[in-house]
Design an enzyme around this catalytic site. Structure first.
Site, short mmCIF file in Angstrom:
data_model
loop_
_atom_site.label_atom_id
_atom_site.label_comp_id
_atom_site.label_asym_id
_atom_site.label_seq_id
_atom_site.Cartn_x
_atom_site.Cartn_y
_atom_site.Cartn_z
N GLU A 112 -3.35 7.93 6.41
CA GLU A 112 -3.86 8.73 5.41
C GLU A 112 -4.87 9.62 6.24
O GLU A 112 -5.83 9.21 7.12
CB GLU A 112 -3.81 8.08 4.24
CG GLU A 112 -4.98 7.14 4.38
CD GLU A 112 -5.35 6.54 3.12
OE1 GLU A 112 -4.26 6.38 2.48
OE2 GLU A 112 -6.24 5.87 2.84
N ASN B 118 -5.83 -3.79 -5.69
CA ASN B 118 -5.94 -5.16 -5.19
C ASN B 118 -5.39 -6.01 -6.42
O ASN B 118 -6.27 -5.95 -7.36
CB ASN B 118 -7.22 -5.48 -4.65
CG ASN B 118 -7.51 -5.02 -3.30
OD1 ASN B 118 -6.74 -5.07 -2.23
ND2 ASN B 118 -8.74 -4.54 -3.15
N GLU C 5 -6.12 2.26 -3.06
CA GLU C 5 -5.29 1.33 -3.40
C GLU C 5 -5.52 0.14 -4.58
O GLU C 5 -6.44 0.47 -5.04
CB GLU C 5 -5.27 0.23 -1.84
CG GLU C 5 -6.50 -0.62 -1.67
CD GLU C 5 -6.60 -1.20 -0.52
OE1 GLU C 5 -6.00 -0.95 0.41
OE2 GLU C 5 -7.53 -1.97 -0.24
N LYS D 12 0.73 -1.20 -0.06
CA LYS D 12 -0.07 0.03 -0.13
C LYS D 12 0.83 1.40 0.11
O LYS D 12 0.64 2.22 -0.70
CB LYS D 12 -1.12 0.15 1.39
CG LYS D 12 -1.97 -1.35 1.41
CD LYS D 12 -2.84 -1.46 0.45
CE LYS D 12 -3.78 -2.49 0.55
NZ LYS D 12 -3.01 -3.94 0.31
N GLU E 231 -8.89 0.72 -6.28
CA GLU E 231 -10.18 1.46 -5.46
C GLU E 231 -10.12 2.91 -5.32
O GLU E 231 -8.85 3.22 -5.14
CB GLU E 231 -9.96 0.58 -3.84
CG GLU E 231 -10.24 -0.85 -4.25
CD GLU E 231 -10.54 -1.57 -3.04
OE1 GLU E 231 -10.33 -1.03 -1.95
OE2 GLU E 231 -11.02 -2.69 -3.03
N PHE F 141 -22.76 -8.58 15.75
CA PHE F 141 -22.37 -9.21 14.73
C PHE F 141 -21.10 -10.11 15.00
O PHE F 141 -20.29 -10.12 14.30
CB PHE F 141 -21.81 -7.98 13.50
CG PHE F 141 -22.85 -7.41 13.12
CD1 PHE F 141 -23.53 -7.63 11.81
CD2 PHE F 141 -23.22 -5.99 13.61
CE1 PHE F 141 -24.46 -6.91 11.36
CE2 PHE F 141 -24.36 -5.15 13.08
CZ PHE F 141 -24.97 -5.70 11.72
#
Length: 683
Positions: free
Chosen positions: A200, A290, A288, A116, A275, A348
């Site tokens: 960032e 992928n 980034e 990254k 992305e 969750f």
């Protein structure tokens, strides 16, 4: 073209690759750990090789064992899927050096884009829009706080090798930056073997939109439109769709061209995803890249009619791309829901165990088949009777629909969710239904903060308001009438004492605190052959007709002439006489009595559950990796008590009130069951 390929992965993506390989006439080799010995991908493949113990580090992350499996089986190529070693530059290089084709980008592209920090610098050089931030590895939590202050809160703390929501935190102050850096580093070290972290600026009210790219070994690169991935929880995608309801054609073109420029800069070969974070003014910044197949690739396959797995295999075999940019289609609207093994009503938390019943909705679509484009598709790696282990991520299936437009796709998805049977573990199907029915989602008004904003206090059953709750009561009464009819039809009953079914009933809803609302329901005009009946309740009249049989987990039929699908469950763990129906995300559990029986039932005493407020309980099955308190220690509300690891995620348990620790009841390294006490506080 290859004769045999090995899939260095598990679960639904392994099954997905096998499906395309079989269509292409290519034999497949599966690899598996101790936990996956009986897994679906092992059964589907032509051959299977055992590669180690259940934890990923002892099996699916063992590059040496995977390469050895290739040599042993004669596999000419490896498809890494996503996760595990899919973005590991050393693995890709090692595979290439062994003379085995890597069905993915070349190792130098992974090195440039998979990191990254390096990818941010390279993106700047390629004139791709980038976000302000500190793009070098940060050595300590204290330094992370200093950098975060300089950039200005809020900031995003990310692991350089991260992905899938692992090793990622948003910090709004110094305390969160300090804790977030430590957690990110630990998760990254455990999941990826790389603990480098960078920071960032966090763009507020952002959209997460990604561009699918595809390149070959002959210098051709195209972009296959975009995917909208803004519906996220804890930075993990929940719903994806293609195209995006937000961006314009101009923005789509600009993002696509920048993605292609970036891919060309690293000589990218294979499928990959660039992305972007997109502001409300449609300004966009590189997030980034992928360097692998994405979980959400099916929605792109739906709108373009392309099989991305097939194209990856063909590119790896040296073939040219079969399409140009001008030939890329964008037809209809596709939505994907990730079906996860987690309990939405318990914040969750992961849910592991045996799939007592697993019946996905009937498939009516395959992406590469033009005759069956619009419809339903299910990508899964599990099967009924299988075990959901705690060692891997929580996704058990992907439910994909393709409609003529967005409203049609939403309607298809809600209908498909109504027919998805999952028993034995908890799933997020009710939550997905609630999201799809939310007015802001339907209108396309959302960003990555949508779930945090609308479900800040967690997800509760009350959050799913059924548009017609009386229908659920009527459906329970109808199901009960069908059950009673069977009893009435049993032969050999004593004359004069035959079982007779009346028309008047009382539906008593069940809840956490015992009995709830009591609603009379009258069931008339019952027709055993056609399965039709009229149910009157609360001043409403419903004509229900269905061919449902008593053992069926799904009920399909019509209500007042309109088709419907719902789930039925007879007998609940705490009440074997209860009936539960689920429709559009709402579940109604109830008991049905005759009026006289209802009067008597109301007199029955209610046994309250034991008081467990003095205990910290394990909310899920998992591994206790840390206990942060000792007997006699004073603890304040909100203070860290324990850390549990399950499905590759760290879950921190905090004290809910001030108190003094009486006993520590579980030891570090212990495997915990749901609701197992960990710490007891003094009374």
């Amino acid at each position: 073209m290859f004769d045999k390929i090995l899939i260095a992965n598990r679960g639904e993506i392994a099954c997905r690759v096998i499906k395309t390989a079989r269509k292409m006439g290519i034999k497949t080799v599966a690899v598996y750990s101790d936990a996956d010995r009986d897994a679906r991908h092992v059964q589907l493949a032509d051959e299977a090789v055992h590669i180690g113990a259940a934890p990923s580090r002892d099996s699916y992350l063992r590059a040496d064992r995977i390469i050895e499996a290739c040599k042993r089986t004669g596999a000419q190529a490896v498809h890494p899927g996503y996760g595990f070693l899919s973005e590991n530059e050393a693995f890709a290089r090692q595979v290439e050096e062994e003379g085995i084709a890597f069905i993915g980008p070349k190792h130098h592209s992974i090195a440039a884009m998979g990191d990254k920090i390096a990818s941010k610098k390279l993106a700047k050089e390629a004139k791709v829009n980038t976000i302000p931030g500190w793009n070098d590895a940060i050595e300590s939590a204290e330094r992370a706080v200093e950098i975060a202050r300089d950039i200005g809160y809020p900031v995003m703390i990310k692991a350089s090798a991260g992905g899938g929501g692992k090793g990622l935190r948003v910090a709004w102050n110094d305390k969160e930056a300090l804790e977030g850096f430590t957690s990110c580093r630990n998760e990254a070290r455990n999941s990826f073997g790389d603990d480098r972290v960078f920071i960032e600026k966090f763009v507020e009210e952002p959209r997460h939109i990604e561009i699918q790219v595809l390149g070959d070994a002959h210098g051709n690169v195209v972009y296959l439109n975009e995917r909208e991935c803004s519906i996220q929880r804890r930075h993990q995608k929940v719903i994806e769709e293609a195209p995006s309801p937000f961006i314009s054609d101009e923005t789509r073109k600009a993002m696509g061209e920048q993605a292609v420029a970036l891919a060309k800069a690293v000589k990218y070969q294979s499928a990959g995803t660039v992305e972007f974070v997109v502001g409300k003014d449609q300004s966009f910044y590189f997030l980034e890249m992928n360097t692998r197949l994405q979980v959400e690739h099916p929605v792109t396959e739906c709108i373009t009619g392309l099989d991305l797995v097939e194209l990856m295999i063909r590119v790896a075999a040296g073939e040219k791309l079969p399409i140009t940019q001008a030939e890329v289609k964008r037809e209809g609207w596709a939505i994907e829901c990730r079906i996860n093994a987690e309990d939405p009503f318990r914040n969750f938390l992961p849910s592991t165990g045996r799939l007592v019943r697993f019946q996905p909705p009937r498939e009516s679509m395959w992406a590469a088949d033009p005759e069956h484009r619009f419809g339903v598709r299910v990508d899964t790696g599990v099967m009924e009777g299988g075990e959901i282990p705690m060692y891997y991520d929580s996704m058990i299936a992907k439910l994909i629909v393709h409609g003529s437009d967005r409203p049609d796709a939403i309607a298809k998805m809600r209908d498909a969710l109504n027919a998805f049977v999952i028993r034995g573990i908890s799933s997020n199907v009710p939550f997905q239904s609630a999201l799809l029915a939310h007015p802001d989602f339907v209108a396309g008004r959302f960003n990555t903060g949508f779930i945090a904003e609308h479900y800040a206090g967690g997800f509760r059953a009350e959050d799913v308001q059924h548009e017609d709750p009386d229908f659920l009561v009527a459906l329970v009464a109808y199901v009960n009438r069908r059950i009673l009819q069977r009893s009435a039809g049993i032969s050999g009953q004593m004359r004069g004492h035959e079982f007779r079914v009346g028309e008047d009933f009382v539906v008593v809803t069940l809840g956490e605190g015992g009995e709830g609302r009591r609603q009379p329901a009258r069931v008339t005009d019952f027709q055993a052959v056609s399965g039709s009946s009229v149910v009157e309740t609360n001043g409403r009249r419903y004509e229900i007709c269905s061919s449902w049989h008593l053992g069926g987990a799904r009920i399909r039929g019509t209500v007042d002439g309109q088709p419907f699908k719902a789930l039925v469950e007879r007998g609940l763990p705490k009440n074997p006489l209860a009936i539960a129906v689920s429709h559009n995300g709402t579940r109604l559990a109830a008991m049905v009595f005759t009026p006289r029986a209802a009067q008597l039932q109301a007199l029955m005493p209610y046994k309250a559950p034991p008081d467990m407020s003095r205990y910290v309980l394990s909310p899920m099955p998992g591994l206790l990796v840390d206990v942060a308190v000792q007997p006699g220690q004073k603890v304040q509300a909100g203070e860290r008590v324990a850390v549990i690891e399950a499905m590759k995620m760290e879950n921190v348990l905090f004290a809910s009130a001030d108190g003094v620790v009486a006993k520590v009841l579980a030891a570090k390294g212990e495997s915990l069951a749901v609701d197992q006490p960990i710490v007891e506080f003094e009374a």
